[in-house]
Design a protein around this motif. Structure first.
Motif, short mmCIF file in Angstrom:
data_model
loop_
_atom_site.label_atom_id
_atom_site.label_comp_id
_atom_site.label_asym_id
_atom_site.label_seq_id
_atom_site.Cartn_x
_atom_site.Cartn_y
_atom_site.Cartn_z
N LEU A 216 0.86 -1.18 0.00
CA LEU A 216 0.00 0.00 0.00
C LEU A 216 0.90 1.24 0.00
O LEU A 216 1.08 1.90 1.01
CB LEU A 216 -0.91 -0.01 1.23
CG LEU A 216 -1.87 -1.20 1.31
CD1 LEU A 216 -2.46 -1.33 2.71
CD2 LEU A 216 -2.98 -1.06 0.27
N ILE A 217 1.49 1.52 -1.15
CA ILE A 217 2.42 2.64 -1.25
C ILE A 217 2.22 3.36 -2.59
O ILE A 217 1.53 2.87 -3.47
CB ILE A 217 3.90 2.18 -1.16
CG1 ILE A 217 4.24 1.21 -2.30
CG2 ILE A 217 4.16 1.52 0.19
CD1 ILE A 217 5.72 0.83 -2.36
N ASN A 218 2.85 4.52 -2.69
CA ASN A 218 2.93 5.22 -3.97
C ASN A 218 4.30 4.88 -4.55
O ASN A 218 4.63 3.71 -4.69
CB ASN A 218 2.72 6.72 -3.76
CG ASN A 218 1.33 7.00 -3.22
OD1 ASN A 218 0.34 6.55 -3.81
ND2 ASN A 218 1.23 7.71 -2.11
N ASP B 286 5.87 9.64 2.76
CA ASP B 286 4.42 9.47 2.69
C ASP B 286 3.86 8.89 3.99
O ASP B 286 2.79 9.28 4.45
CB ASP B 286 4.04 8.53 1.53
CG ASP B 286 4.23 9.21 0.17
OD1 ASP B 286 4.54 10.41 0.12
OD2 ASP B 286 4.06 8.51 -0.86
N SER B 287 4.59 7.97 4.58
CA SER B 287 4.13 7.37 5.82
C SER B 287 4.17 8.40 6.96
O SER B 287 3.26 8.46 7.79
CB SER B 287 5.00 6.15 6.14
OG SER B 287 4.54 5.51 7.30
N LYS C 139 3.85 11.59 6.63
CA LYS C 139 2.72 12.50 6.42
C LYS C 139 1.45 11.96 7.06
O LYS C 139 0.69 12.67 7.70
CB LYS C 139 2.47 12.70 4.91
CG LYS C 139 3.39 13.69 4.25
CD LYS C 139 3.03 13.84 2.76
CE LYS C 139 4.07 14.61 2.01
NZ LYS C 139 3.89 14.51 0.54
N GLY C 140 1.22 10.67 6.87
CA GLY C 140 0.05 10.04 7.47
C GLY C 140 0.13 10.04 8.98
O GLY C 140 -0.87 10.28 9.67
N MET C 141 1.32 9.81 9.50
CA MET C 141 1.49 9.80 10.95
C MET C 141 1.20 11.20 11.53
O MET C 141 0.58 11.33 12.59
CB MET C 141 2.93 9.39 11.25
CG MET C 141 3.05 8.80 12.60
SD MET C 141 4.66 8.11 12.91
CE MET C 141 4.26 7.38 14.50
N LEU D 164 -0.81 13.44 10.30
CA LEU D 164 -2.25 13.67 10.27
C LEU D 164 -2.97 12.86 11.34
O LEU D 164 -3.96 13.30 11.91
CB LEU D 164 -2.80 13.34 8.88
CG LEU D 164 -2.42 14.31 7.76
CD1 LEU D 164 -2.83 13.75 6.40
CD2 LEU D 164 -3.07 15.68 7.98
N ALA D 165 -2.46 11.67 11.61
CA ALA D 165 -3.13 10.79 12.57
C ALA D 165 -2.90 11.22 14.02
O ALA D 165 -3.70 10.88 14.89
CB ALA D 165 -2.65 9.35 12.38
N HIS D 166 -1.84 11.95 14.27
CA HIS D 166 -1.50 12.30 15.67
C HIS D 166 -1.20 13.78 15.83
O HIS D 166 -0.12 14.16 16.30
CB HIS D 166 -0.31 11.46 16.15
CG HIS D 166 -0.53 10.00 16.04
ND1 HIS D 166 -1.40 9.32 16.86
CD2 HIS D 166 -0.03 9.07 15.18
CE1 HIS D 166 -1.41 8.03 16.52
NE2 HIS D 166 -0.60 7.86 15.51
N GLU E 247 8.34 0.02 12.31
CA GLU E 247 7.25 0.71 13.01
C GLU E 247 6.41 -0.26 13.85
O GLU E 247 6.19 -1.38 13.44
CB GLU E 247 6.37 1.41 11.96
CG GLU E 247 7.04 2.59 11.28
CD GLU E 247 8.13 2.17 10.29
OE1 GLU E 247 8.09 1.02 9.82
OE2 GLU E 247 9.02 2.98 9.99
N ALA F 250 2.16 7.07 20.25
CA ALA F 250 1.26 6.46 19.27
C ALA F 250 1.26 4.94 19.41
O ALA F 250 0.25 4.28 19.23
CB ALA F 250 1.69 6.85 17.85
#
Lengths: 332, 332
Positions: B4-6, B14-15, B17-19, B21-23, B57, B326
């Protein structure tokens, strides 16, 4: 089949034994009946039970504890728990204020919880209310389901109803918010690989080397379509579009979960979450709370699902309340 | 490669960035430098930094927060962070009480953290102490390592040193307990499958259909031997024997972690934990605290590792102190 197990017929028992040893202060595990109880039973609250087939860990046993469930009834892998088991749990956790059954919408689960509720009412005069979770927008009916399947949204229902129960709310109030959370939640998942049920010994379905299944069920039931693997960005679009096409999430805040199916690493789940939140924002949907990780899984399936709950202030407040379970934990 | 990557070259960015947004309330993520900072910086404590190649992770970025790290320096996948990056983090988190570097024992990590410590001391007069984690008993030297590798025990070091730092202890005291935890910790892992590094696009190593690798490293480095898959009980024996042959854990209590490598479902990890705790008990080793789940992983590798720390009362008390990150979270 490569798994960290002993005899495939003992996987649920063996795993529950490990869970009991790992959480001696949190859980009372009845290894014979496959019921996981919360320690420190509270006597002044509505009790909440869930359960279903095993293989979705940490759901449900991992959500037993303060702020979520009072007991979880664990079936064999991908197999409903039986009425006697559910009735026993229902009777044991009842503290006189009634019991809420949170049931994922699969035919066997619905039937067996219903039967257990009737038995508990008839034999022990326990008042039972039920909410059936059916948040998966992928398909209308499915292999084991009349109507939509219950998937990741179950966590939202267990968490928010569980938090309300801790406040001393009555059974009808707890049932009502559980139903409200379900009605405002939608989920959609995708698989990169099949899961393998231990007793079967081989993958539930075949996927080509570069193929994915969109709309996968948490038991490996067929979704909407197979197609070649795409970028995370393109896949996130599929998840967000499927959910937002089904319910209008604009305006109010939402709780969003990017849940792994079990075998996708956390780095990929965060990556997917980032893509999903950005796409939701483009649609004017504001994520107020989020959760990224493996919560409602499908054994060793690689893949993920997006669950979104349109939350009102009460739901957000309850979401934030302390929770102490094996699978979800936060303080004040 | 199904992930599940670009673009594979962007996976860490990218990961993260998601982290971020998530925290939003927990972490400040510098997406450009790949440094994850704790929000609500405390100014009256020793700061703690860790880091290393990405792909493990929630380690390390997922352990940034109250009671663990002040910052994590994320390298590319399985690649050391660079000296400038580590120096920047070191300078930023320093509150005048000095900075502890927690470094897993891989040649690149050790070298780059050392260089960063020298630069930070020379340019910004930051006092830096270092602990090198080398808990893996599997092999003496390895692909990227002189001496033993640092693996799961890193979590114990980060947690216990992090908790002591919160009390206001000075740099030498925090370094001392970090070293003490490392010296009392041993780990050993096994793989059912290889991991696949995104940039490589294919599995790091080949394992036969029924083969496992005992003593695997968290980058897929060779372990002690390959052999046919065995039952969980037999595999648990291997883990427990490897660790207890290396250090005497009898007598005092221990903290035990059964950690997943990333792609093994939680049900299997609990099952393995149960087997390990029972075997430890047979040897007179009493588990006082435990942790089961994916904490120090190897991308999408299936498998697990056992880490055991011989804990004194101080370590147990610090282990129990509140932590809010997290990846690890508990209250009073």
């Amino acid at each position: 089949m490569k798994k960290l197990i002993n005899d495939p017929k003992d996987v649920v028992t063996d795993s529950l034994k490990g869970m009991a040893l790992a959480h001696p202060d949190l859980l009372d595990v009845d290894v014979d009946t496959h019921i996981v109880y919360r320690q420190l039973k509270k006597t002044d609250k509505v009790a909440i039970i869930s359960g279903g087939g095993s293989g979705h860990e940490p759901l449900h046993a991992g959500f037993v504890g303060h702020g979520m469930l009072d007991a979880a009834c664990c079936g064999e892998v991908f197999t409903s728990p039986v009425p006697d088991q559910i009735m026993e749990a229902t009777t044991k956790v009842n503290a006189g204020k009634g019991v809420l059954h949170i049931v994922k919408n699969y035919t066997g689960d619905v039937m067996n919880f219903e039967m257990a509720a009737e038995l508990a009412a008839a034999e022990s005069d326990v008042e039972v209310a039920t909410v059936v979770v059916n948040d998966d927008v992928a398909v209308q009916d499915s292999l084991y389901t009349a109507g939509r399947r219950g998937v990741g949204g179950t966590l939202f229902v267990e968490r928010i109803a569980g938090a309300l129960a801790e406040t001393g709310a009555d059974l009808e109030a707890v049932r009502e918010i559980a139903q409200r959370v379900n009605d405002n939640t939608r989920s959609f998942g995708l698989a990169l690989t099949s899961c393998t049920v231990p007793a079967a010994g081989r993958p539930t379905f075949d996927l080509g080397e570069d193929e994915i299944e969109l709309g996968i069920g948490i038991h490996g039931e067929p979704g909407r379509e197979r197609r070649p693997l795409q970028s995370a960005h393109e896949l996130a679009k599929e998840l967000v579009e499927a959910i937002t096409a089904d319910l209008d999430f604009t305006g109010g805040p939402v709780i969003a979960m990017l849940g792994g199916m079990g075998a996708s690493p956390l780095s990929e789940l965060y990556l997917m979450y980032g893509e999903c939140e950005a796409l939701l924002a483009e649609k004017g949907i504001k994520v107020a709370r989020s959760l990224v990780g493996n919560y409602v899984t499908s054994l060793d399936m690689a893949g993920c699902a997006l669950s979104v709950c349109r939350a009102d202030d009460e739901m957000l407040k309850l979401w934030d309340a302390p929770v102490k379970t094996a699978g979800l934990q936060w303080g004040e």
